[in-house]
Design an enzyme around this catalytic site. Structure first.
Site, PDB file in Angstrom:
ATOM      1  N   VAL A  62       0.832  -1.204   0.000  1.00 31.14           N
ATOM      2  CA  VAL A  62       0.000   0.000   0.000  1.00 31.14           C
ATOM      3  C   VAL A  62       0.866   1.254   0.000  1.00 31.14           C
ATOM      4  O   VAL A  62       1.899   1.297   0.673  1.00 31.14           O
ATOM      5  CB  VAL A  62      -0.899   0.012   1.264  1.00 31.14           C
ATOM      6  CG1 VAL A  62      -1.716   1.288   1.350  1.00 31.14           C
ATOM      7  CG2 VAL A  62      -1.807  -1.203   1.295  1.00 31.14           C
ATOM      8  N   CYS A  63       0.417   2.275  -0.746  1.00 33.45           N
ATOM      9  CA  CYS A  63       1.023   3.603  -0.675  1.00 33.45           C
ATOM     10  C   CYS A  63      -0.090   4.633  -0.846  1.00 33.45           C
ATOM     11  O   CYS A  63      -1.259   4.329  -0.619  1.00 33.45           O
ATOM     12  CB  CYS A  63       2.130   3.777  -1.719  1.00 33.45           C
ATOM     13  SG  CYS A  63       1.541   3.887  -3.423  1.00 33.45           S
ATOM     14  N   ARG A  64       0.246   5.820  -1.237  1.00 31.65           N
ATOM     15  CA  ARG A  64      -0.765   6.883  -1.357  1.00 31.65           C
ATOM     16  C   ARG A  64      -1.698   6.641  -2.539  1.00 31.65           C
ATOM     17  O   ARG A  64      -2.902   6.723  -2.411  1.00 31.65           O
ATOM     18  CB  ARG A  64      -0.079   8.246  -1.496  1.00 31.65           C
ATOM     19  CG  ARG A  64      -1.064   9.394  -1.635  1.00 31.65           C
ATOM     20  CD  ARG A  64      -0.334  10.741  -1.696  1.00 31.65           C
ATOM     21  NE  ARG A  64      -1.278  11.809  -1.965  1.00 31.65           N
ATOM     22  CZ  ARG A  64      -1.645  12.182  -3.187  1.00 31.65           C
ATOM     23  NH1 ARG A  64      -1.140  11.586  -4.248  1.00 31.65           N
ATOM     24  NH2 ARG A  64      -2.507  13.159  -3.351  1.00 31.65           N
ATOM     25  N   MET A  90      -4.080   4.649  -0.728  1.00 35.28           N
ATOM     26  CA  MET A  90      -4.871   5.212   0.367  1.00 35.28           C
ATOM     27  C   MET A  90      -5.862   6.267  -0.131  1.00 35.28           C
ATOM     28  O   MET A  90      -6.845   6.551   0.558  1.00 35.28           O
ATOM     29  CB  MET A  90      -3.957   5.798   1.443  1.00 35.28           C
ATOM     30  CG  MET A  90      -3.167   4.752   2.217  1.00 35.28           C
ATOM     31  SD  MET A  90      -4.193   3.522   3.068  1.00 35.28           S
ATOM     32  CE  MET A  90      -4.893   4.529   4.386  1.00 35.28           C
TER      33      MET A  90
END
Length: 99
Positions: A62-64, A90
Site C-alpha cells: 500500500v502507498c498513497r 490510500m
C-alpha cells in the site's frame, strides 16, 4: 503484477481474514493514518529491511496512490516474495485508519 482494489482489501479485513499489509509511504504520510495492522516500511528502506518480511507469507502493498506500492511489489516479486499491489492506494481507502 497482481492487484487488488481498496474495497476488496477492506472486505478481506472486515471478514476477519488474516492479511499482511505493508505500507511503503513516508513517515509523515503514515502519521495521517494507515490501515489498521499495516506494517510500515518506507519504500527507500525496503531493500535493507527484507528480514522483516516472511517469504512464506502473502503481502498486500500500500502507498498513497498505488505507484510506489507497485514498484515495491515488483521489487519484492523479483526477490521471490508473494505480493499483491493495492491499486489506487490510500486515496481509494474508505474504511477506518489508525494513527
Amino acid at each position: 503484477m497482481r492487484e487488488i482494489t481498496a474495497k476488496e482489501l477492506a472486505n478481506k479485513l472486515n471478514t476477519g481474514k488474516s492479511v499482511n499489509i505493508i505500507d511503503v509511504r513516508e513517515d509523515e504520510e503514515v502519521a495521517q493514518g494507515k490501515i489498521p495492522g499495516a506494517h510500515h516500511i518506507p519504500l527507500g528502506q525496503l531493500p535493507d529491511r527484507l528480514d522483516e518480511i516472511d517469504k512464506n507469507q502473502h503481502y498486500y502493498m500500500v502507498c498513497r496512490s498505488g505507484g510506489r506500492s507497485g514498484r515495491a511489489s515488483a521489487f519484492l516479486h523479483d526477490q521471490g516474495y508473494d505480493v499483491t499491489n493495492m491499486a489506487g492506494g490510500m486515496l481509494d481507502w474508505e474504511d477506518d485508519v489508525e494513527k
